[in-house]
Design an enzyme around this catalytic site. Structure first.
Site, PDB file in Angstrom:
ATOM      1  N   LEU A  54       0.853  -1.182   0.000  1.00 53.55           N
ATOM      2  CA  LEU A  54       0.000   0.000   0.000  1.00 53.55           C
ATOM      3  C   LEU A  54       0.886   1.228   0.000  1.00 53.55           C
ATOM      4  O   LEU A  54       1.922   1.256   0.678  1.00 53.55           O
ATOM      5  CB  LEU A  54      -0.903   0.020   1.243  1.00 53.55           C
ATOM      6  CG  LEU A  54      -1.898  -1.140   1.402  1.00 53.55           C
ATOM      7  CD1 LEU A  54      -2.709  -0.959   2.686  1.00 53.55           C
ATOM      8  CD2 LEU A  54      -2.822  -1.252   0.202  1.00 53.55           C
ATOM      9  N   ASP A  55       0.493   2.246  -0.747  1.00 55.45           N
ATOM     10  CA  ASP A  55       1.250   3.501  -0.755  1.00 55.45           C
ATOM     11  C   ASP A  55       1.356   4.051   0.659  1.00 55.45           C
ATOM     12  O   ASP A  55       0.514   3.779   1.520  1.00 55.45           O
ATOM     13  CB  ASP A  55       0.550   4.539  -1.636  1.00 55.45           C
ATOM     14  CG  ASP A  55       0.538   4.136  -3.102  1.00 55.45           C
ATOM     15  OD1 ASP A  55       1.348   3.284  -3.487  1.00 55.45           O
ATOM     16  OD2 ASP A  55      -0.295   4.692  -3.846  1.00 55.45           O
ATOM     17  N   ARG A  56       2.371   4.879   0.862  1.00 53.96           N
ATOM     18  CA  ARG A  56       2.611   5.447   2.198  1.00 53.96           C
ATOM     19  C   ARG A  56       1.372   6.134   2.751  1.00 53.96           C
ATOM     20  O   ARG A  56       1.046   5.987   3.932  1.00 53.96           O
ATOM     21  CB  ARG A  56       3.781   6.428   2.121  1.00 53.96           C
ATOM     22  CG  ARG A  56       4.127   7.102   3.441  1.00 53.96           C
ATOM     23  CD  ARG A  56       5.373   7.969   3.304  1.00 53.96           C
ATOM     24  NE  ARG A  56       5.674   8.651   4.528  1.00 53.96           N
ATOM     25  CZ  ARG A  56       5.220   9.864   4.850  1.00 53.96           C
ATOM     26  NH1 ARG A  56       4.430  10.522   3.996  1.00 53.96           N
ATOM     27  NH2 ARG A  56       5.529  10.430   6.001  1.00 53.96           N
TER      28      ARG A  56
END
Length: 227
Positions: A54-56
């Site tokens: 998952l993106d930051r």
């Protein structure tokens, strides 16, 4: 205790990843991700396997393997598209269709996402669900933007990204039964004021990682990490 823990057994570990923390460390000089944080908290988690990212700034369901059997099974399920993923996101724009499929290629590779409109919230934003059938980098964000639904906070340094991995369904590597893991949409998604969103997102990050039985002291605002 790991407050963000959703599920754990001998084969799987699932967390509700907070926004503001990467899945894993991007380089030697980068801050640790949730993967490194978990391993540092408990020695028995030293062999966690990563199968999704998952993106930051994306929150939600994030799964790791804990055994060789699980590692092999999850790799096959994600590669074979047997794992069903559901995201929710907010946008300021409305679309001409309430349901549509996006099949724009990403970096020259096939990609497909199904989109379903849910409702208009009291803060004036539009709630959508996205079901990515492939696992390309930034797929939901790119497909949404390509169809005029830029996610609130995308490419912005002033707002949290309002994208959340809400649900993950797959086959348990040991029992063979279908299992479902869910994480509720963060309450700060519906906050109208941007400043309040940023404060609530910062608090959610700390509450996901810090067990208040151990300490209730932390830095409330960090200039860079909290924007």
């Amino acid at each position: 205790m790991i407050p963000c823990l959703l599920f754990e057994d001998d084969h799987l570990l699932v967390v509700n990843k907070p926004a503001g923390m990467a899945t894993h460390r991007a380089g030697e000089m980068a801050a640790c991700g949730i993967h490194e944080f978990l391993k540092s908290r408990r020695p028995d988690l030293c062999n966690l396997g990563i199968h999704q990212r998952l993106d930051r700034q994306t929150s939600g369901v994030l799964l790791f393997s804990r055994s060789p059997e699980a590692c092999q099974s999850l790799a096959c399920q994600f590669e074979g598209r047997a794992a069903l993923k559901e995201y929710v996101f907010l946008t300021r724009e409305s679309a001409s269709n309430s349901n549509f499929d996006a099949s724009d290629s990403i970096e020259g590779k096939p990609a497909k996402t199904r989109f379903q409109f849910q409702r208009r919230l009291s803060n004036g934003l539009h709630l959508w669900k996205a079901f990515p059938e492939t696992g390309r980098t930034h797929q939901v964000r790119l497909h949404a933007a390509a169809h005029g639904l830029r996610i609130v906070g995308d490419d912005s340094g002033n707002e949290p990204l309002l994208l959340h991995a809400a649900r993950l369904e797959l086959e348990h590597p040991a029992t063979g039964k279908r299992v479902v893991f869910q994480a509720p949409m963060p309450p700060w998604f519906e906050t109208g004021d941007i400043g309040q969103r940023r404060l609530q997102a910062a608090l959610a990050l700390r509450q996901a990682l810090i067990d208040e039985k151990e300490t209730n002291a932390w830095r409330w605002i960090h200039r860079h990490a909290d924007g």
